[in-house]
Design a protein around this motif. Structure first.
Motif, PDB file in Angstrom:
ATOM      1  N   VAL A   1       2.975  34.594 -47.228  1.00 10.41           N
ATOM      2  CA  VAL A   1       4.131  34.758 -46.333  1.00 10.41           C
ATOM      3  C   VAL A   1       3.936  35.997 -45.460  1.00 10.41           C
ATOM      4  O   VAL A   1       4.204  35.973 -44.254  1.00 10.41           O
ATOM      5  CB  VAL A   1       5.450  34.838 -47.145  1.00 10.41           C
ATOM      6  CG1 VAL A   1       6.607  35.271 -46.277  1.00 10.41           C
ATOM      7  CG2 VAL A   1       5.737  33.499 -47.807  1.00 10.41           C
ATOM      8  N   VAL A   2       3.456  37.075 -46.060  1.00 10.02           N
ATOM      9  CA  VAL A   2       3.186  38.300 -45.299  1.00 10.02           C
ATOM     10  C   VAL A   2       2.127  38.024 -44.226  1.00 10.02           C
ATOM     11  O   VAL A   2       2.271  38.452 -43.073  1.00 10.02           O
ATOM     12  CB  VAL A   2       2.732  39.441 -46.240  1.00 10.02           C
ATOM     13  CG1 VAL A   2       2.177  40.621 -45.462  1.00 10.02           C
ATOM     14  CG2 VAL A   2       3.886  39.876 -47.129  1.00 10.02           C
ATOM     15  N   ALA A   3       1.082  37.292 -44.590  1.00  9.37           N
ATOM     16  CA  ALA A   3       0.012  36.983 -43.635  1.00  9.37           C
ATOM     17  C   ALA A   3       0.545  36.157 -42.467  1.00  9.37           C
ATOM     18  O   ALA A   3       0.211  36.424 -41.312  1.00  9.37           O
ATOM     19  CB  ALA A   3      -1.125  36.246 -44.339  1.00  9.37           C
ATOM     20  N   VAL A   4       1.370  35.169 -42.766  1.00 11.87           N
ATOM     21  CA  VAL A   4       1.947  34.340 -41.691  1.00 11.87           C
ATOM     22  C   VAL A   4       2.826  35.197 -40.788  1.00 11.87           C
ATOM     23  O   VAL A   4       2.768  35.089 -39.553  1.00 11.87           O
ATOM     24  CB  VAL A   4       2.736  33.145 -42.284  1.00 11.87           C
ATOM     25  CG1 VAL A   4       3.561  32.452 -41.216  1.00 11.87           C
ATOM     26  CG2 VAL A   4       1.785  32.165 -42.947  1.00 11.87           C
ATOM     27  N   ALA A   5       3.636  36.091 -41.384  1.00 14.84           N
ATOM     28  CA  ALA A   5       4.485  36.981 -40.587  1.00 14.84           C
ATOM     29  C   ALA A   5       3.629  37.892 -39.706  1.00 14.84           C
ATOM     30  O   ALA A   5       3.952  38.116 -38.529  1.00 14.84           O
ATOM     31  CB  ALA A   5       5.388  37.805 -41.496  1.00 14.84           C
ATOM     32  N   PHE A   6       2.535  38.413 -40.257  1.00 18.52           N
ATOM     33  CA  PHE A   6       1.643  39.269 -39.475  1.00 18.52           C
ATOM     34  C   PHE A   6       1.028  38.511 -38.307  1.00 18.52           C
ATOM     35  O   PHE A   6       0.934  39.037 -37.198  1.00 18.52           O
ATOM     36  CB  PHE A   6       0.532  39.841 -40.361  1.00 18.52           C
ATOM     37  CG  PHE A   6       0.924  41.064 -41.136  1.00 18.52           C
ATOM     38  CD1 PHE A   6       2.208  41.546 -41.153  1.00 18.52           C
ATOM     39  CD2 PHE A   6      -0.033  41.742 -41.864  1.00 18.52           C
ATOM     40  CE1 PHE A   6       2.554  42.675 -41.859  1.00 18.52           C
ATOM     41  CE2 PHE A   6       0.294  42.881 -42.586  1.00 18.52           C
ATOM     42  CZ  PHE A   6       1.585  43.354 -42.583  1.00 18.52           C
ATOM     43  N   ILE A   7       0.592  37.278 -38.552  1.00 18.34           N
ATOM     44  CA  ILE A   7      -0.005  36.469 -37.481  1.00 18.34           C
ATOM     45  C   ILE A   7       1.034  36.190 -36.384  1.00 18.34           C
ATOM     46  O   ILE A   7       0.753  36.365 -35.199  1.00 18.34           O
ATOM     47  CB  ILE A   7      -0.555  35.130 -38.040  1.00 18.34           C
ATOM     48  CG1 ILE A   7      -1.699  35.399 -39.007  1.00 18.34           C
ATOM     49  CG2 ILE A   7      -0.958  34.185 -36.921  1.00 18.34           C
ATOM     50  CD1 ILE A   7      -3.042  35.595 -38.393  1.00 18.34           C
ATOM     51  N   LEU A   8       2.234  35.759 -36.791  1.00 16.65           N
ATOM     52  CA  LEU A   8       3.273  35.440 -35.807  1.00 16.65           C
ATOM     53  C   LEU A   8       3.667  36.662 -34.985  1.00 16.65           C
ATOM     54  O   LEU A   8       3.760  36.585 -33.754  1.00 16.65           O
ATOM     55  CB  LEU A   8       4.505  34.851 -36.501  1.00 16.65           C
ATOM     56  CG  LEU A   8       4.336  33.453 -37.086  1.00 16.65           C
ATOM     57  CD1 LEU A   8       5.596  33.033 -37.829  1.00 16.65           C
ATOM     58  CD2 LEU A   8       4.011  32.449 -35.994  1.00 16.65           C
TER      59      LEU A   8
ATOM     60  N   PRO B   1      10.081  42.691 -35.620  1.00 20.68           N
ATOM     61  CA  PRO B   1      11.512  42.909 -35.837  1.00 20.68           C
ATOM     62  C   PRO B   1      11.799  44.095 -36.757  1.00 20.68           C
ATOM     63  O   PRO B   1      12.841  44.720 -36.630  1.00 20.68           O
ATOM     64  CB  PRO B   1      11.988  41.600 -36.473  1.00 20.68           C
ATOM     65  CG  PRO B   1      10.979  40.586 -36.076  1.00 20.68           C
ATOM     66  CD  PRO B   1       9.681  41.331 -35.971  1.00 20.68           C
ATOM     67  N   GLY B   2      10.871  44.435 -37.642  1.00 17.23           N
ATOM     68  CA  GLY B   2      11.068  45.574 -38.529  1.00 17.23           C
ATOM     69  C   GLY B   2      11.079  46.907 -37.797  1.00 17.23           C
ATOM     70  O   GLY B   2      11.639  47.888 -38.287  1.00 17.23           O
ATOM     71  N   TYR B   3      10.464  46.976 -36.631  1.00 17.10           N
ATOM     72  CA  TYR B   3      10.457  48.205 -35.842  1.00 17.10           C
ATOM     73  C   TYR B   3      11.775  48.423 -35.106  1.00 17.10           C
ATOM     74  O   TYR B   3      12.123  49.546 -34.776  1.00 17.10           O
ATOM     75  CB  TYR B   3       9.345  48.158 -34.790  1.00 17.10           C
ATOM     76  CG  TYR B   3       7.932  48.254 -35.298  1.00 17.10           C
ATOM     77  CD1 TYR B   3       7.641  48.538 -36.623  1.00 17.10           C
ATOM     78  CD2 TYR B   3       6.868  48.063 -34.438  1.00 17.10           C
ATOM     79  CE1 TYR B   3       6.329  48.620 -37.071  1.00 17.10           C
ATOM     80  CE2 TYR B   3       5.557  48.153 -34.870  1.00 17.10           C
ATOM     81  CZ  TYR B   3       5.292  48.434 -36.181  1.00 17.10           C
ATOM     82  OH  TYR B   3       3.997  48.523 -36.621  1.00 17.10           O
ATOM     83  N   LEU B   4      12.479  47.338 -34.806  1.00 16.61           N
ATOM     84  CA  LEU B   4      13.637  47.407 -33.927  1.00 16.61           C
ATOM     85  C   LEU B   4      14.783  48.294 -34.406  1.00 16.61           C
ATOM     86  O   LEU B   4      15.307  49.073 -33.617  1.00 16.61           O
ATOM     87  CB  LEU B   4      14.139  45.993 -33.624  1.00 16.61           C
ATOM     88  CG  LEU B   4      13.123  45.167 -32.838  1.00 16.61           C
ATOM     89  CD1 LEU B   4      13.537  43.724 -32.790  1.00 16.61           C
ATOM     90  CD2 LEU B   4      12.940  45.726 -31.459  1.00 16.61           C
TER      91      LEU B   4
ATOM     92  N   ILE C   1      -3.785  41.128 -37.721  1.00 18.69           N
ATOM     93  CA  ILE C   1      -4.582  39.899 -37.805  1.00 18.69           C
ATOM     94  C   ILE C   1      -5.702  40.070 -38.827  1.00 18.69           C
ATOM     95  O   ILE C   1      -5.978  39.158 -39.617  1.00 18.69           O
ATOM     96  CB  ILE C   1      -5.125  39.508 -36.419  1.00 18.69           C
ATOM     97  CG1 ILE C   1      -3.968  39.025 -35.534  1.00 18.69           C
ATOM     98  CG2 ILE C   1      -6.198  38.446 -36.524  1.00 18.69           C
ATOM     99  CD1 ILE C   1      -4.325  38.780 -34.095  1.00 18.69           C
ATOM    100  N   LEU C   2      -6.339  41.234 -38.843  1.00 17.18           N
ATOM    101  CA  LEU C   2      -7.407  41.482 -39.822  1.00 17.18           C
ATOM    102  C   LEU C   2      -6.866  41.446 -41.255  1.00 17.18           C
ATOM    103  O   LEU C   2      -7.505  40.877 -42.144  1.00 17.18           O
ATOM    104  CB  LEU C   2      -8.090  42.816 -39.541  1.00 17.18           C
ATOM    105  CG  LEU C   2      -8.948  42.869 -38.280  1.00 17.18           C
ATOM    106  CD1 LEU C   2      -9.471  44.282 -38.044  1.00 17.18           C
ATOM    107  CD2 LEU C   2     -10.089  41.864 -38.367  1.00 17.18           C
ATOM    108  N   ILE C   3      -5.690  42.036 -41.478  1.00 18.53           N
ATOM    109  CA  ILE C   3      -5.083  41.998 -42.816  1.00 18.53           C
ATOM    110  C   ILE C   3      -4.780  40.559 -43.214  1.00 18.53           C
ATOM    111  O   ILE C   3      -5.041  40.146 -44.352  1.00 18.53           O
ATOM    112  CB  ILE C   3      -3.817  42.876 -42.870  1.00 18.53           C
ATOM    113  CG1 ILE C   3      -4.202  44.354 -42.771  1.00 18.53           C
ATOM    114  CG2 ILE C   3      -3.022  42.616 -44.142  1.00 18.53           C
ATOM    115  CD1 ILE C   3      -3.028  45.296 -42.598  1.00 18.53           C
ATOM    116  N   ALA C   4      -4.266  39.756 -42.270  1.00 17.45           N
ATOM    117  CA  ALA C   4      -3.983  38.348 -42.561  1.00 17.45           C
ATOM    118  C   ALA C   4      -5.259  37.592 -42.899  1.00 17.45           C
ATOM    119  O   ALA C   4      -5.272  36.755 -43.815  1.00 17.45           O
ATOM    120  CB  ALA C   4      -3.266  37.703 -41.371  1.00 17.45           C
TER     121      ALA C   4
END
Length: 107
Positions: free
Chosen positions: A72-79, A87-90, A47-50
């Motif tokens: 787009v990265v910020a929105v993905a981080f917030i979501l 999903p990248g960890y999975l 959230i801080l990065i976003a």
């Protein structure tokens, strides 16, 4: 259907598969719930990065393609922070969420 799998069609004629029976539900638990794999610190950092990206954009420090990509990265981080699942960890079985023993569970 006839093969014993619990799949059905949605309103558009697409086949819906049960995630438990090989439907590709990588991050779904029984009952359709997503597994949470992000700890509190991970979520706060995202959230801080976003927020930093938003400040950079609104102050004019970034623009053009860079602003779009970082947006787009910020929105993905917030979501992912609000949902608690990355999903990248999975595919790697990675988790920053503390387990019952108080430790992060990594593969």
């Amino acid at each position: 259907m006839g093969s014993g799998s619990r799949s059905e069609l949605d309103g558009h004629g697409c086949r819906l598969q049960d995630p438990i029976e090989g439907g590709g539900g990588l991050f779904l638990l029984p009952g359709g719930k997503m597994t949470k794999n992000m700890g509190g610190a991970d979520r706060v950092i995202r959230i801080l990065i976003a927020l930093v990206i938003a400040v950079l954009y609104f102050t004019g420090r970034i623009s053009g393609t860079l602003a779009i990509v970082l947006g787009v990265v910020a929105v993905a981080f917030i979501l992912t922070s609000f949902v608690g699942t990355c999903p990248g960890y999975l595919p790697f079985g990675f988790s920053t969420r503390k387990g019952p023993g108080g430790r992060s569970s990594a593969a």
